[in-house]
Design a protein around this motif. Structure first.
Motif, PDB file in Angstrom:
ATOM      1  N   ARG A  15       0.838  -1.193   0.000  1.00 42.29           N
ATOM      2  CA  ARG A  15       0.000   0.000   0.000  1.00 42.29           C
ATOM      3  C   ARG A  15       0.877   1.248   0.000  1.00 42.29           C
ATOM      4  NH1 ARG A  15      -0.039   0.934   5.788  1.00 42.29           N
ATOM      5  NH2 ARG A  15      -1.715   2.461   5.703  1.00 42.29           N
ATOM      6  N   GLY A  16       0.242   2.396  -0.263  1.00 38.90           N
ATOM      7  CA  GLY A  16       0.935   3.681  -0.166  1.00 38.90           C
ATOM      8  C   GLY A  16       2.153   3.773  -1.059  1.00 38.90           C
ATOM      9  N   LEU A  17       3.197   4.388  -0.529  1.00 39.91           N
ATOM     10  CA  LEU A  17       4.418   4.579  -1.304  1.00 39.91           C
ATOM     11  C   LEU A  17       5.054   3.246  -1.688  1.00 39.91           C
ATOM     12  CD1 LEU A  17       6.164   7.579   0.489  1.00 39.91           C
ATOM     13  CD2 LEU A  17       4.603   7.601  -1.461  1.00 39.91           C
ATOM     14  N   GLY A  18       4.997   2.280  -0.785  1.00 40.66           N
ATOM     15  CA  GLY A  18       5.598   0.990  -1.082  1.00 40.66           C
ATOM     16  C   GLY A  18       4.960   0.324  -2.285  1.00 40.66           C
ATOM     17  N   LYS A  19       3.653   0.420  -2.388  1.00 43.78           N
ATOM     18  CA  LYS A  19       2.954  -0.154  -3.539  1.00 43.78           C
ATOM     19  C   LYS A  19       3.376   0.555  -4.813  1.00 43.78           C
ATOM     20  CE  LYS A  19      -1.671  -0.820  -5.469  1.00 43.78           C
ATOM     21  NZ  LYS A  19      -3.129  -0.619  -5.244  1.00 43.78           N
ATOM     22  N   ASN A  37       1.828  -6.301   6.827  1.00 43.01           N
ATOM     23  CA  ASN A  37       1.729  -6.666   8.237  1.00 43.01           C
ATOM     24  C   ASN A  37       0.401  -7.357   8.528  1.00 43.01           C
ATOM     25  OD1 ASN A  37       2.056  -6.948  10.971  1.00 43.01           O
ATOM     26  ND2 ASN A  37       1.894  -4.785  11.460  1.00 43.01           N
ATOM     27  N   THR A  38      -0.718  -6.628   8.334  1.00 43.36           N
ATOM     28  CA  THR A  38      -2.023  -7.191   8.675  1.00 43.36           C
ATOM     29  C   THR A  38      -3.025  -7.160   7.520  1.00 43.36           C
ATOM     30  OG1 THR A  38      -2.776  -5.044   9.527  1.00 43.36           O
ATOM     31  CG2 THR A  38      -1.775  -6.571  11.110  1.00 43.36           C
ATOM     32  N   ARG A  39      -2.814  -6.323   6.527  1.00 39.83           N
ATOM     33  CA  ARG A  39      -3.822  -6.120   5.489  1.00 39.83           C
ATOM     34  C   ARG A  39      -3.587  -7.051   4.301  1.00 39.83           C
ATOM     35  NH1 ARG A  39      -4.752   0.473   5.487  1.00 39.83           N
ATOM     36  NH2 ARG A  39      -4.628   0.756   7.752  1.00 39.83           N
ATOM     37  N   GLN A  40      -3.985  -8.309   4.481  1.00 40.87           N
ATOM     38  CA  GLN A  40      -3.725  -9.328   3.467  1.00 40.87           C
ATOM     39  C   GLN A  40      -4.470  -9.049   2.164  1.00 40.87           C
ATOM     40  OE1 GLN A  40      -4.683 -13.297   4.727  1.00 40.87           O
ATOM     41  NE2 GLN A  40      -3.463 -14.244   3.129  1.00 40.87           N
ATOM     42  N   GLN A  41      -5.694  -8.538   2.263  1.00 43.07           N
ATOM     43  CA  GLN A  41      -6.465  -8.274   1.043  1.00 43.07           C
ATOM     44  C   GLN A  41      -5.814  -7.195   0.193  1.00 43.07           C
ATOM     45  OE1 GLN A  41     -10.525  -7.508   2.361  1.00 43.07           O
ATOM     46  NE2 GLN A  41     -11.086  -9.643   2.017  1.00 43.07           N
ATOM     47  N   GLU A  42      -5.285  -6.144   0.837  1.00 39.61           N
ATOM     48  CA  GLU A  42      -4.578  -5.105   0.088  1.00 39.61           C
ATOM     49  C   GLU A  42      -3.338  -5.688  -0.579  1.00 39.61           C
ATOM     50  OE1 GLU A  42      -3.633  -1.672   2.358  1.00 39.61           O
ATOM     51  OE2 GLU A  42      -5.720  -1.045   2.611  1.00 39.61           O
ATOM     52  N   ALA A  43      -2.648  -6.578   0.121  1.00 38.53           N
ATOM     53  CA  ALA A  43      -1.458  -7.208  -0.453  1.00 38.53           C
ATOM     54  C   ALA A  43      -1.824  -8.045  -1.668  1.00 38.53           C
ATOM     55  CB  ALA A  43      -0.768  -8.067   0.606  1.00 38.53           C
ATOM     56  N   ASN A  63       6.060  -8.619  10.278  1.00 41.16           N
ATOM     57  CA  ASN A  63       5.924  -7.555  11.272  1.00 41.16           C
ATOM     58  C   ASN A  63       7.318  -6.991  11.522  1.00 41.16           C
ATOM     59  OD1 ASN A  63       5.585  -5.901  13.463  1.00 41.16           O
ATOM     60  ND2 ASN A  63       4.576  -7.419  14.763  1.00 41.16           N
ATOM     61  N   MET A  64       7.590  -5.818  10.956  1.00 47.17           N
ATOM     62  CA  MET A  64       8.924  -5.222  11.071  1.00 47.17           C
ATOM     63  C   MET A  64       9.305  -4.906  12.513  1.00 47.17           C
ATOM     64  SD  MET A  64      10.898  -4.896   8.442  1.00 47.17           S
ATOM     65  CE  MET A  64      11.977  -3.562   8.960  1.00 47.17           C
ATOM     66  N   GLY A  65       8.328  -4.795  13.386  1.00 49.52           N
ATOM     67  CA  GLY A  65       8.622  -4.461  14.779  1.00 49.52           C
ATOM     68  C   GLY A  65       8.949  -5.667  15.638  1.00 49.52           C
ATOM     69  N   ASP A  66       8.934  -6.871  15.066  1.00 49.79           N
ATOM     70  CA  ASP A  66       9.166  -8.095  15.826  1.00 49.79           C
ATOM     71  C   ASP A  66      10.379  -8.822  15.272  1.00 49.79           C
ATOM     72  OD1 ASP A  66       9.044 -10.388  17.350  1.00 49.79           O
ATOM     73  OD2 ASP A  66       7.206 -11.162  16.426  1.00 49.79           O
ATOM     74  N   VAL A  67      11.544  -8.465  15.768  1.00 51.13           N
ATOM     75  CA  VAL A  67      12.795  -9.026  15.248  1.00 51.13           C
ATOM     76  C   VAL A  67      12.840 -10.539  15.421  1.00 51.13           C
ATOM     77  CG1 VAL A  67      15.306  -9.066  15.594  1.00 51.13           C
ATOM     78  CG2 VAL A  67      14.088  -6.881  15.534  1.00 51.13           C
ATOM     79  N   LYS A  68      12.220 -11.047  16.485  1.00 47.20           N
ATOM     80  CA  LYS A  68      12.250 -12.492  16.743  1.00 47.20           C
ATOM     81  C   LYS A  68      11.532 -13.289  15.656  1.00 47.20           C
ATOM     82  CE  LYS A  68      12.825 -12.425  21.779  1.00 47.20           C
ATOM     83  NZ  LYS A  68      13.138 -11.001  21.877  1.00 47.20           N
ATOM     84  N   SER A  69      10.686 -12.630  14.870  1.00 44.43           N
ATOM     85  CA  SER A  69       9.953 -13.333  13.809  1.00 44.43           C
ATOM     86  C   SER A  69      10.743 -13.408  12.504  1.00 44.43           C
ATOM     87  CB  SER A  69       8.621 -12.624  13.538  1.00 44.43           C
ATOM     88  OG  SER A  69       8.829 -11.380  12.871  1.00 44.43           O
ATOM     89  N   PHE A  70      11.892 -12.765  12.443  1.00 49.21           N
ATOM     90  CA  PHE A  70      12.609 -12.648  11.175  1.00 49.21           C
ATOM     91  C   PHE A  70      13.137 -13.991  10.664  1.00 49.21           C
ATOM     92  CE2 PHE A  70      13.860  -7.861  11.641  1.00 49.21           C
ATOM     93  CZ  PHE A  70      12.524  -7.535  11.587  1.00 49.21           C
ATOM     94  N   ASP A  71      13.581 -14.877  11.563  1.00 51.73           N
ATOM     95  CA  ASP A  71      14.093 -16.167  11.104  1.00 51.73           C
ATOM     96  C   ASP A  71      13.010 -16.938  10.357  1.00 51.73           C
ATOM     97  OD1 ASP A  71      16.658 -15.782  12.058  1.00 51.73           O
ATOM     98  OD2 ASP A  71      16.286 -16.806  13.964  1.00 51.73           O
ATOM     99  N   THR A  72      11.789 -16.920  10.898  1.00 55.31           N
ATOM    100  CA  THR A  72      10.675 -17.597  10.232  1.00 55.31           C
ATOM    101  C   THR A  72      10.378 -16.947   8.887  1.00 55.31           C
ATOM    102  OG1 THR A  72       9.696 -18.224  12.346  1.00 55.31           O
ATOM    103  CG2 THR A  72       8.234 -18.224  10.434  1.00 55.31           C
TER     104      THR A  72
END
Length: 254
Positions: A15-19, A37-43, A63-72
């Motif tokens: 979305r936005g600039l990234g899109k 992050n959360t808006r799957q339909q927009e993606a 989720n860019m704010g959750d570093v622990k999720s990056f490995d997954t």
């Protein structure tokens, strides 16, 4: 595996600039992996638009704010590269994912500060670190900053400070990744009409008019004013542009 097309990973590309960055790159023939992050339909809608342009696209949750999720995330990314693109690496990383807090310095809470830090600096730092084995030699990284790192507008002390840190990090990345031929640059938008910050620039006529009056080209920006700049930085046309800050603001607050 033989890669016939270049691939860009764009965080927050749904979305936005990234899109707009994703669409601009797709128009130049680059395949896209975008995160949301959360808006799957927009993606999913963004993926369809990219596919309609003739480029491949896949959306992954992050989720860019959750570093622990990056490995997954990177496990999933490696699978997507292999299965969808017949590739082991990608060429360009665009660190675009963003969230905003508008609060005076005196009123900014520790919780708001931490949210901004985790998304805009800590997240970018460690996502890029973990991405290094998957970025091709001779590729590129574009970090998204803001015009607010150059000029000061009350209400963005924490946000702009994180972006200032990103601008410094960019120089270090360019120096350290130079031996691999990886270019690292900053693209800094000015005021743009998007839903960022609850759509203030887009929807607040007084704010829009004020910012336009302070811009040399006489208006605030649109997403189309920005995406092409990132597409340029993620191309061979910019092969000798490195460790630079490129502001796309129409000449704000000169």
């Amino acid at each position: 595996m033989t890669q016939t097309k270049k691939i860009a990973l764009i965080t927050g590309g749904s979305r936005g600039l990234g899109k707009n960055m994703a669409l601009s790159l797709a128009k130049k023939g680059t395949d896209i992996i975008l995160t949301y992050n959360t808006r799957q339909q927009e993606a999913a809608a963004a993926v369809k638009e990219i596919n309609d342009l003739g480029a491949k696209a896949v959306a992954l949750q992050l989720n860019m704010g959750d570093v622990k999720s990056f490995d997954t995330f990177f496990t999933s990314l490696a699978t997507v590269l292999k299965d969808n693109f017949q590739a082991e690496q990608f060429h360009y990383l665009v660190n675009n994912a963003s969230m905003g807090v508008h609060a005076s310095f005196a009123a900014t809470t520790e919780e708001e500060f931490d949210r901004l830090m985790n998304v805009h600096f800590k997240g970018v730092f460690f996502l890029t670190q973990k991405a290094l084995p998957l970025i091709t030699d001779g590729g590129g990284i574009v970090n998204i900053s803001t015009g607010l790192a150059r000029f000061s507008t009350p209400g963005y002390a924490a946000y702009a400070s994180m972006k200032g840190a990103i601008e410094t990090l960019t120089k270090y990345l360019a120096k350290e990744l130079g031996p691999r031929g990886i270019r690292v640059n900053v693209m800094a938008p000015g005021a743009i009409e998007t839903d960022f910050g609850a759509g203030a620039v887009r929807d607040n006529k007084d704010l829009n008019s004020f910012l336009a009056s302070q811009t040399a080209l006489g208006r605030v920006g649109l997403p189309d004013d920005v995406g092409g700049v990132v597409a340029f930085l993620c191309s061979d046309d910019a092969k000798w542009v490195n460790a630079q800050r490129l502001e796309a603001s129409g000449g704000m607050f000169l």
